[in-house]
Write a protein that holds these residues in place. Structure first.
Motif, mmCIF file in Angstrom:
data_model
loop_
_atom_site.group_PDB
_atom_site.id
_atom_site.type_symbol
_atom_site.label_atom_id
_atom_site.label_comp_id
_atom_site.label_asym_id
_atom_site.label_seq_id
_atom_site.Cartn_x
_atom_site.Cartn_y
_atom_site.Cartn_z
ATOM 1 N N THR A 1 23.040 5.279 -26.604
ATOM 2 C CA THR A 1 24.420 5.748 -26.699
ATOM 3 C C THR A 1 25.428 4.637 -26.977
ATOM 4 O OG1 THR A 1 24.577 5.602 -24.285
ATOM 5 C CG2 THR A 1 24.084 7.756 -25.237
ATOM 6 N N SER A 2 25.107 3.402 -26.568
ATOM 7 C CA SER A 2 26.098 2.325 -26.719
ATOM 8 C C SER A 2 25.591 1.119 -27.488
ATOM 9 C CB SER A 2 26.573 1.867 -25.335
ATOM 10 O OG SER A 2 25.502 1.293 -24.605
ATOM 11 N N GLY A 3 24.287 1.056 -27.723
ATOM 12 C CA GLY A 3 23.735 -0.101 -28.421
ATOM 13 C C GLY A 3 23.591 -1.318 -27.532
ATOM 14 N N ALA A 4 23.779 -1.147 -26.218
ATOM 15 C CA ALA A 4 23.692 -2.268 -25.284
ATOM 16 C C ALA A 4 22.353 -2.263 -24.569
ATOM 17 C CB ALA A 4 24.826 -2.194 -24.262
ATOM 18 N N LEU A 5 21.733 -3.438 -24.496
ATOM 19 C CA LEU A 5 20.528 -3.597 -23.686
ATOM 20 C C LEU A 5 20.990 -3.926 -22.271
ATOM 21 C CD1 LEU A 5 17.440 -3.725 -23.587
ATOM 22 C CD2 LEU A 5 17.598 -6.159 -24.108
ATOM 23 N N ASN A 6 20.938 -2.950 -21.396
ATOM 24 C CA ASN A 6 21.533 -3.055 -20.068
ATOM 25 C C ASN A 6 20.704 -3.932 -19.139
ATOM 26 O OD1 ASN A 6 23.058 -2.661 -17.759
ATOM 27 N ND2 ASN A 6 22.045 -0.732 -17.261
ATOM 28 N N PHE A 7 20.966 -5.220 -19.173
ATOM 29 C CA PHE A 7 20.213 -6.136 -18.330
ATOM 30 C C PHE A 7 20.612 -6.010 -16.864
ATOM 31 C CE2 PHE A 7 17.079 -9.341 -18.890
ATOM 32 C CZ PHE A 7 17.170 -10.179 -17.797
ATOM 33 N N ALA A 8 21.689 -5.267 -16.582
ATOM 34 C CA ALA A 8 22.099 -5.047 -15.192
ATOM 35 C C ALA A 8 21.283 -3.959 -14.521
ATOM 36 C CB ALA A 8 23.584 -4.680 -15.147
ATOM 37 N N GLN A 9 20.358 -3.340 -15.243
ATOM 38 C CA GLN A 9 19.539 -2.272 -14.660
ATOM 39 C C GLN A 9 18.756 -2.769 -13.449
ATOM 40 O OE1 GLN A 9 19.616 0.827 -15.704
ATOM 41 N NE2 GLN A 9 17.887 1.793 -14.691
ATOM 42 N N GLY A 10 18.263 -3.997 -13.519
ATOM 43 C CA GLY A 10 17.519 -4.555 -12.391
ATOM 44 C C GLY A 10 18.391 -4.768 -11.172
ATOM 45 N N ALA A 11 19.629 -5.229 -11.402
ATOM 46 C CA ALA A 11 20.552 -5.422 -10.286
ATOM 47 C C ALA A 11 20.933 -4.088 -9.668
ATOM 48 C CB ALA A 11 21.796 -6.163 -10.770
ATOM 49 N N GLN A 12 21.085 -3.051 -10.492
ATOM 50 C CA GLN A 12 21.375 -1.719 -9.963
ATOM 51 C C GLN A 12 20.206 -1.211 -9.114
ATOM 52 O OE1 GLN A 12 22.596 -0.257 -14.125
ATOM 53 N NE2 GLN A 12 23.828 1.050 -12.815
ATOM 54 N N LEU A 13 19.010 -1.458 -9.578
ATOM 55 C CA LEU A 13 17.806 -1.068 -8.837
ATOM 56 C C LEU A 13 17.775 -1.751 -7.476
ATOM 57 C CD1 LEU A 13 14.292 -0.830 -10.450
ATOM 58 C CD2 LEU A 13 14.571 -2.053 -8.315
ATOM 59 N N THR B 1 26.437 -7.276 -19.842
ATOM 60 C CA THR B 1 25.543 -6.680 -18.839
ATOM 61 C C THR B 1 24.799 -7.763 -18.065
ATOM 62 O OG1 THR B 1 23.698 -6.426 -20.408
ATOM 63 C CG2 THR B 1 25.257 -4.600 -20.218
ATOM 64 N N LEU B 2 24.513 -8.897 -18.727
ATOM 65 C CA LEU B 2 23.862 -10.005 -18.027
ATOM 66 C C LEU B 2 24.777 -10.550 -16.941
ATOM 67 C CD1 LEU B 2 21.451 -11.936 -17.814
ATOM 68 C CD2 LEU B 2 22.548 -13.387 -19.529
ATOM 69 N N GLY B 3 26.055 -10.751 -17.286
ATOM 70 C CA GLY B 3 27.017 -11.199 -16.282
ATOM 71 C C GLY B 3 27.207 -10.169 -15.185
ATOM 72 N N LEU B 4 27.210 -8.903 -15.584
ATOM 73 C CA LEU B 4 27.370 -7.819 -14.617
ATOM 74 C C LEU B 4 26.231 -7.806 -13.603
ATOM 75 C CD1 LEU B 4 28.916 -5.247 -13.767
ATOM 76 C CD2 LEU B 4 27.474 -3.988 -15.384
ATOM 77 N N SER B 5 25.021 -8.146 -14.041
ATOM 78 C CA SER B 5 23.881 -8.150 -13.130
ATOM 79 C C SER B 5 24.092 -9.135 -11.984
ATOM 80 C CB SER B 5 22.588 -8.487 -13.887
ATOM 81 O OG SER B 5 22.590 -9.836 -14.332
ATOM 82 N N TYR B 6 24.680 -10.297 -12.282
ATOM 83 C CA TYR B 6 24.939 -11.280 -11.225
ATOM 84 C C TYR B 6 26.074 -10.818 -10.317
ATOM 85 C CZ TYR B 6 21.822 -14.527 -13.571
ATOM 86 O OH TYR B 6 20.712 -15.116 -14.119
ATOM 87 N N VAL B 7 27.044 -10.118 -10.878
ATOM 88 C CA VAL B 7 28.138 -9.585 -10.061
ATOM 89 C C VAL B 7 27.603 -8.559 -9.072
ATOM 90 C CG1 VAL B 7 30.261 -8.225 -10.106
ATOM 91 C CG2 VAL B 7 29.899 -10.021 -11.812
ATOM 92 N N ILE B 8 26.735 -7.654 -9.551
ATOM 93 C CA ILE B 8 26.177 -6.618 -8.678
ATOM 94 C C ILE B 8 25.289 -7.240 -7.606
ATOM 95 C CG2 ILE B 8 24.656 -4.605 -8.597
ATOM 96 C CD1 ILE B 8 25.649 -3.853 -11.364
ATOM 97 N N GLU B 9 24.470 -8.225 -7.983
ATOM 98 C CA GLU B 9 23.625 -8.890 -6.997
ATOM 99 C C GLU B 9 24.467 -9.615 -5.959
ATOM 100 O OE1 GLU B 9 20.514 -11.345 -8.440
ATOM 101 O OE2 GLU B 9 19.727 -9.843 -9.827
ATOM 102 N N GLY B 10 25.562 -10.249 -6.403
ATOM 103 C CA GLY B 10 26.449 -10.923 -5.458
ATOM 104 C C GLY B 10 27.111 -9.947 -4.508
#
Length: 298
Positions: A36-48, A103-112
């Motif tokens: 839907t967006s063309g983004a490879l959501n690397f934050a999926q792991g942080a959400q998990l 999304t890569l930066g977002l993954s670190y934000v979610i983990e933090g």
């Protein structure tokens, strides 16, 4: 073939297929966002990780299992909606590398955020399913693996049916096939994106609980998403069917490789063989088994 133990081979194969179902579930989270967006959501792991850590922390604080599950579900949906509104929507029409880095930066934000909320200690997650061998047609299967595969398989089936037969699913497929045509016929992209991100949050919750129960809830749990990458490479980044088939193939291949090829290379082959297989396949079919081929005309 003399000396070949077919019963043992079947046990290894079935175990790999059951793991593959769980890989498929994680991979579908990637596919939904990418289509839907063309983004490879690397934050999926942080959400998990965030989902598993939130759930187990609530349970440890005395909240009942159903209420903790409901609260975590609501939080993951809100998190998905917030990510779409705050991160994705302002970056619409940006290059894919920009979306990936976001999304890569977002993954670190979610983990933090998870670390600030719940701490960094390792948690054991008990879903009430004992990991004991179960004999089915003469084949020994892990009870927990069977349970986890059943839950993941049910989730995959429901998602497939939802996006294939419902109005929202048809809108999603229209956006995935041709964004501009979808806009031309009046589809509201922000609403579709929000639905997809909320769904991705739900997938992260289910996957987080299953993987957290198997591996323990710790910050390395976010690396489970790396298992989805060879699945996507093999099945195709934009195909739900590819995520399902790719997950089964990767799960089976890595288990068989560990058992039958591992002794010749000193073991440990399960952690990297899937990437070798996926890379070799990409040399033959770069778009994956079910991915759309990109055709550029000069």
């Amino acid at each position: 073939m003399d000396g070949f133990d077919f019963a043992f081979f079947a046990e290894v194969l079935v175990g790999g297929l059951l793991s593959g179902v769980m890989y498929s579930l994680v991979a579908i989270g990637f596919v939904l966002i990418y289509k839907t967006s063309g983004a490879l959501n690397f934050a999926q792991g942080a959400q998990l990780l965030f989902a598993a850590l939130t759930f187990v922390s609530l349970v440890e604080r005395g909240i009942s299992f159903p209420l903790a599950l409901l609260a975590t579900f609501a939080l993951m949906v809100l998190l998905g909606l917030a990510v779409e509104r705050v991160v994705l929507r302002p970056l619409v029409n940006q290059p894919p590398i920009t979306l990936f880095m976001a999304t890569l930066g977002l993954s670190y934000v979610i983990e933090g955020a998870a670390q600030m909320l719940w701490g960094t200690q390792v948690h054991a997650l008990d879903l009430g399913i004992a990991d004991e061998p179960l004999e089915v047609w003469g084949i020994l299967i892990s009870t927990f693996d069977l349970f986890a595969a059943a839950i993941a398989g049910t989730m995959v089936a429901l998602l497939s049916a939802f996006f294939r037969y419902t109005h929202v699913g048809l809108a999603f497929r229209a956006v995935a096939d041709d964004t501009y045509a979808a806009i031309a016929v009046g589809l509201r992209l922000p609403r579709i994106w929000a639905t997809v991100w909320a769904t991705a949050g739900t997938i992260a919750l289910v996957a987080g609980l299953l993987w957290g129960a198997r591996l323990g809830v710790q910050f390395s749990l976010s690396l489970v998403v790396l298992k989805a990458l060879p699945v996507l490479m093999l099945g195709g980044f934009d195909s739900i069917l590819g995520a399902i088939v790719g997950g089964l193939l990767i799960g089976a291949l890595e288990k068989l490789a560990e058992v039958y090829l591992g002794p010749f290379v000193g073991g440990g082959i399960e952690s990297w063989f899937a990437y070798v297989a996926a890379l070799a396949f990409l040399l033959v079919r770069p778009s994956g088994l079910f991915g759309q081929k990109l055709v550029e005309r000069a």
